[in-house]
Design an enzyme around this catalytic site. Structure first.
Site, PDB file in Angstrom:
ATOM      1  N   GLU A  15       0.819  -1.213   0.000  1.00 39.13           N
ATOM      2  CA  GLU A  15       0.000   0.000   0.000  1.00 39.13           C
ATOM      3  C   GLU A  15       0.854   1.265   0.000  1.00 39.13           C
ATOM      4  OE1 GLU A  15      -3.744  -0.529   2.512  1.00 39.13           O
ATOM      5  OE2 GLU A  15      -2.407  -2.044   3.331  1.00 39.13           O
ATOM      6  N   SER A 190      -6.126  -2.853   2.407  1.00 37.50           N
ATOM      7  CA  SER A 190      -6.691  -2.325   1.156  1.00 37.50           C
ATOM      8  C   SER A 190      -7.129  -3.445   0.219  1.00 37.50           C
ATOM      9  CB  SER A 190      -5.693  -1.409   0.441  1.00 37.50           C
ATOM     10  OG  SER A 190      -5.719  -0.130   1.004  1.00 37.50           O
ATOM     11  N   SER A 325     -11.188   8.794   0.655  1.00 37.46           N
ATOM     12  CA  SER A 325     -11.228   7.946   1.847  1.00 37.46           C
ATOM     13  C   SER A 325     -12.389   8.321   2.766  1.00 37.46           C
ATOM     14  CB  SER A 325      -9.910   8.045   2.619  1.00 37.46           C
ATOM     15  OG  SER A 325      -8.846   7.510   1.867  1.00 37.46           O
TER      16      SER A 325
END
EC number: 6.3.2.4
Length: 352
Positions: A15, A190, A325
């Site tokens: 990530e 993720s 997000s």
């Protein structure tokens, strides 16, 4: 006096790129009248450098090729714990707070938190225990189980077992669950390495893929329902935000659906009964406390179709802060812009 704040970003996990985007958002929100900002970039090979580019243009594709000064945090140093090696000069700076903007392994999993504990530097977010527990989905499930909060049923396999052959694992899964099922590395974030299987061939392929990302692999029953997220903020007395709903463009909310598919949507204030929202918020805070959380976390759930039961999915101790997000958007919806949210996270770290 202004605080000296080190923002760590990048890192060695899968990530890496998302960490850079999150760090950009956080650093742009920091008031230069309050903070002296020291961005420290951790490359994929583990090298630390003082990022000397334009923070507003920070992007993984634009990390400057020019040489950046090497940097390090030095535990136990009385005369400055951030060390910057600039040509023939060694600069030592005192550090008031570190914001470890890492997602995934080697950063969100308790490793960097352990270094900062040894160094005696306050840092934003959960401590060693909570970070390690939340990163490991199987361990988190076991910790949540006594709370009486429903979770998807699961089976556990080791990577070594799977690499020796998936036949036994496939048979065990098929005896326990109906298709479809989800396959997840226990410690990847993720949705990296996560897949959905509708038959034995897809299951075998998914098991092998997950085994490339972690030594423990989990297979879960599929929960048919709406995906929702709740943000938690605080230390001893945490509070929960409202909830947001994920509308993935793909079959499920995998890495590409999250970050590369513009058709994926996040909805604030989704239409749920008040008692369902209250249940999600209560479960989020209880889970946060159960893992000994501090600072922040995002807790993810399903609301099952037909029953409206709340089903815990996972908890993230340093959720994304990119432009799409959910965590900062949920607090924005509560009247807390990201600049105030960052201020509060720093205050909580100093308080803790």
């Amino acid at each position: 006096m202004k605080l000296n704040v080190v923002v760590l970003f990048g890192g060695q996990s899968s990530e890496h790129e998302i960490s850079c985007l999150s760090a950009k958002t956080i650093m742009e929100a920091m008031d230069s009248k309050k903070y002296n900002l020291y961005p420290v970039y951790v490359a994929k090979d583990g090298q630390w450098s003082l990022y000397n580019g334009d923070v507003s243009k920070l992007d993984m594709d634009r990390i400057p090729n020019r040489t950046m000064p090497a940097a390090a945090l030095l535990p136990g140093a009385a005369d400055g714990k951030l060390i910057i090696f600039r040509e023939q000069e060694v600069i030592r700076l005192n550090v008031d707070v570190v914001i470890p903007v890492f997602h995934g392994l080697m950063g969100e999993d308790g490793t960097i938190q352990g270094l900062l504990e040894i160094a005696g530097i306050p840092y934003v977010g959960c401590g060693v225990l909570a970070s390690a527990v939340a990163m490991d989905k199987l361990t988190a499930k076991r910790l949540v189980e006594p709370l009486g909060i429903r979770q998807a049923r699961w089976l556990e396999f080791t990577a070594s077992q799977l690499l020796a052959g998936t036949g036994g694992a496939v048979e065990q899964v098929e005896k326990t669950f109906s298709y479809p099922v989800f396959i997840k590395p226990s410690r990847a974030g993720s949705s990296v390495g996560v897949s959905k299987a509708g038959d034995s061939i897809e299951l075998s392929r998914g098991l092998m893929e997950a085994a490339q990302h972690d030594r423990k692999v989990m297979v879960e029953e599929a929960i048919v329902g709406r995906e929702v997220e709740c943000a938690v903020l605080g230390n001893e007395n945490p509070k929960a935000s409202g909830i947001g709903e994920i509308l993935p463009a793909a079959d499920f909310y995998d890495y590409n659906a999250k970050y590369h598919n513009a058709d994926s949507k996040t909805v604030l204030h989704p239409d749920f009964p008040e008692e369902t929202v209250a249940r999600i918020q209560d479960c989020a805070v209880r889970i946060f406390r159960a893992i000994d959380g501090a600072g922040l976390a995002r807790v993810d759930f399903f609301v099952e179709d037909g029953t409206n039961e709340v089903v815990f999915n996972e908890i993230n101790t340093f959720p994304g802060f990119t432009s799409i997000s959910m965590y900062p958007m949920l607090w924005q919806a509560e009247g807390m812009p990201i600049s105030e949210l960052v201020d509060e996270l720093i205050r909580l770290s100093l308080s803790r």
